[in-house]
Design a protein around this motif. Structure first.
Motif, short mmCIF file in Angstrom:
data_model
loop_
_atom_site.label_atom_id
_atom_site.label_comp_id
_atom_site.label_asym_id
_atom_site.label_seq_id
_atom_site.Cartn_x
_atom_site.Cartn_y
_atom_site.Cartn_z
N ARG A 1 -9.61 -0.49 1.37
CA ARG A 1 -8.54 0.27 2.01
C ARG A 1 -7.26 -0.58 2.08
O ARG A 1 -6.18 -0.15 1.67
CB ARG A 1 -8.99 0.67 3.42
N ARG A 2 -7.40 -1.81 2.56
CA ARG A 2 -6.22 -2.67 2.73
C ARG A 2 -5.62 -3.06 1.38
O ARG A 2 -4.40 -3.18 1.26
CB ARG A 2 -6.61 -3.94 3.48
N THR A 3 -6.49 -3.28 0.38
CA THR A 3 -5.99 -3.66 -0.93
C THR A 3 -5.16 -2.53 -1.53
O THR A 3 -4.08 -2.76 -2.08
CB THR A 3 -7.17 -4.01 -1.86
N ARG A 4 -5.67 -1.32 -1.37
CA ARG A 4 -4.92 -0.16 -1.90
C ARG A 4 -3.59 0.00 -1.16
O ARG A 4 -2.57 0.29 -1.77
CB ARG A 4 -5.77 1.11 -1.79
N ALA A 5 -3.63 -0.23 0.14
CA ALA A 5 -2.40 -0.12 0.93
C ALA A 5 -1.36 -1.15 0.44
O ALA A 5 -0.18 -0.82 0.29
CB ALA A 5 -2.71 -0.32 2.40
N ALA A 6 -1.83 -2.40 0.18
CA ALA A 6 -0.91 -3.45 -0.25
C ALA A 6 -0.34 -3.12 -1.63
O ALA A 6 0.86 -3.30 -1.89
CB ALA A 6 -1.62 -4.79 -0.27
N LEU A 7 -1.19 -2.61 -2.52
CA LEU A 7 -0.73 -2.26 -3.87
C LEU A 7 0.24 -1.09 -3.81
O LEU A 7 1.19 -1.01 -4.60
CB LEU A 7 -1.93 -1.93 -4.78
N ASP A 8 0.01 -0.20 -2.86
CA ASP A 8 0.92 0.93 -2.68
C ASP A 8 2.30 0.42 -2.29
O ASP A 8 3.32 0.86 -2.82
CB ASP A 8 0.34 1.85 -1.60
N LYS A 9 2.34 -0.56 -1.37
CA LYS A 9 3.62 -1.09 -0.90
C LYS A 9 4.43 -1.71 -2.03
O LYS A 9 5.66 -1.67 -2.01
CB LYS A 9 3.40 -2.13 0.20
#
Ligand SMILES: Nc1ncnc2c1ncn2[C@@H]1O[C@H](COP(=O)(O)OP(=O)(O)O)[C@@H](O)[C@H]1O
Ligand SMILES: [Mg+2]
Lengths: 220, 282
Positions: free
Chosen positions: A115-123
């Motif tokens: 979840r956090r990795t996807r959030a960071a890549l989204d940013k």
């Protein structure tokens, strides 16, 4: 708060930093500039405890970093996100796995890691490229992977050493924009860069070093 | 990587297979000698004052027992003369006032007696009138035990050397693996990973290499035993043993794998401790 208090760093018979006093407030964004060899990288390496000061005191939140030793060094570095000029990505694994590394080190649950990795890549605008090998990405994209990795564990400090050194002006501006975005949400950001044209356009304090000495922007 | 892994397994396997094979062979030897019927023999020494007639009578009565196969009577005068002739001490012995040797009866028990029954026989012989002492002849057994003991030491000596070799091979494998992933370790340390985190994958590599080496070693030893078992079984039959050659077995294979995994883990730990200490950043 980060305080360099009359810090010197001597390599053999050569002073990389001489009597440097700089204070950086929590939540601030600061550029570190100067010619090649001025001591920018040494400044950041001292902050990351990759080197130790020969003289003077370096305090973070009032705590003398000379006291941070052994196992605590990892935990200390965990509070920093770090971005390198040459990205320092691992090319034997996917973008996703590169970005996930700090979370794995910190021992997060796999579900949270995803979840956090996807959030960071989204940013950083790379959502959808998780499965790609970073070697297949452009220089600017690779640097954004590096930034995603630096911020994924929500560090208090974001440190970057010439993050735009290999990028064209437009990509460089984009990368700096990302740093500003993270600074707006409360992350203390320190960016070393010799690209004065780029950084003087942005309205942040500029700390200037020259041959290891502080010449401007020490603060307070 | 797979080829390198297979090579490590092979080398570790060979190094572990040798002492394991020797150990299994030694165990088979020990088991075989244990249930070989011992050609036990008693020497019954008669009291010094027993006359030759009385001695001959005792010998006869011993020979008549059900549990005795046969007896050999050794007359003390004969024995002394034989000894004198053998040693060349005739002159000296002739000057003795009295013969120091007793009459002796050499008793061969029936060869189907167990140790229990042999003990009973020994007590019975001791209680015969005119018997001074019963000596159980265990010399050949002592010799065999001695031989097996040195065999055991030899196996452990070779085993120790081989295990040291395996440790060196495994530690070197890990050292190369760490060398090959230097960049990764540096990055991990830069972004806050400690030595423990950096070391973990290499511990897995060590464990994996050791386990595989143990398994492959067990397979090699197994092939060797397959080659060995037919002739050894024939030999055992020759000696009327109802035993057959026993190889490693499941326990043996598991032991070799565990042992291999154990030294793999230890070697990896050691190699990682040395390598990671030298790797910047601290
Ligand atoms: N590990 C080191 N050993 C010896 N000299 C060094 C080392 N690191 C940096 N220096 C020297 O210190 C000075 C400052 O280097 P650095 O901090 O990398 O400057 P900058 O990043 O501003 O280009 C340079 O003269 C450099 O040669
Ligand atoms: Mg530099």
């Amino acid at each position: 708060m980060i305080e360099f208090d009359r810090v010197s760093k001597r390599f053999a018979d050569h002073d990389a930093l001489r009597d440097v006093s700089v204070t950086i407030d929590t939540g601030e964004m600061v550029f570190l500039t100067g010619h090649s060899g001025a001591g920018k990288s040494t400044f950041l390496r001292l902050l990351m405890l990759l080197e130790r000061a020969s003289m003077g005191t370096l305090r973070v939140d009032g705590r003398d970093t000379a006291r941070v030793k052994g196992r605590d060094i990892g935990r200390y570095r965990g509070e920093f996100g770090i971005v390198f000029q040459d990205h320092q990505l691992l090319y034997d694994r996917s973008v996703m796995d590169n970005v996930a590394l700090p979370l794995e080190i910190a021992g997060f649950h796999p579900r949270d890691i995803k979840r956090r990795t996807r959030a960071a890549l989204d940013k950083v605008g790379l959502l959808g490229r998780e499965r790609v090998n970073p070697a297949a990405l452009s220089g600017g994209e690779q640097q954004r992977v590096g930034i995603a990795r630096a911020v994924v564990a929500r560090p208090r400090f974001l440190v970057a050493d010439e993050p735009t050194g290999n990028l064209d002006p437009q990509l460089s501006a984009e990368i700096m924009g990302l740093f500003e975005a993270f600074n707006r949400v409360g992350v203390t950001v320190i960016v070393a860069s010799h690209d004065l044209a780029l950084i003087s356009r942005l309205r942040h304090r500029i700390v200037t070093l020259k041959a290891g000495r502080l010449v401007a922007g020490g603060g307070f | 990587m797979p080829v390198a892994t297979l090579l490590t397994w092979l080398v570790v396997g060979i190094v572990l297979a040798l002492p394991a094979s020797l150990l299994v062979i030694l165990q088979n030897l020990e088991a075989a000698t244990q249930d070989m019927h011992s050609p036990a023999r008693f020497s019954v020494l008669l009291s010094a004052d027993a006359t030759i007639d009385k001695a001959a009578l005792v010998s006869q009565r011993i020979g008549a027992r059900m549990d005795v196969a046969d007896v050999v009577f050794v007359d003390k005068e004969q024995a002394l003369a034989g000894f004198a002739a053998d040693t060349g001490l005739e002159g000296l012995l002739a000057s003795l006032a009295e013969n120091p040797l007793p009459h002796t009866v050499l008793v061969n028990p029936r060869d189907d007696l167990g140790s229990e029954e042999l003990a009973v026989l020994a007590r019975a012989l001791d209680s015969f009138d005119g018997v001074d002492e019963v000596v159980f002849d265990t010399l050949w057994q002592a010799r065999l035990m001695g031989a097996l003991q040195s065999g055991r030491r030899l196996v452990f000596g070779i085993g120790l050397l081989m295990v040291m070799g395996a440790v060196l091979i495994l530690a070197n494998t890990i050292r190369l693996a760490i060398e090959a992933r230097r960049d990764e370790i540096v990055v991990i340390k830069l972004i806050g990973g400690g030595d423990a985190y950096a070391r973990r994958p290499f511990l897995y590599t060590g464990l994996w290499s050791g386990l595989g080496g143990g398994l492959l070693g067990a397979a090699m030893a197994g092939l060797f035993f397959l080659y060995l078992s037919a002739p050894v079984d024939q030999l055992l039959q020759l000696y009327h043993s109802d035993r057959s050659f026993s190889g490693l077995g499941v326990i043996g294979v598991l032991t070799m794998m565990l042992f291999g995994g154990g030294i793999g883990l230890l070697s990896a730990w050691q190699a990682a401790a040395v390598q990671l200490k030298d790797l910047e950043p601290r």
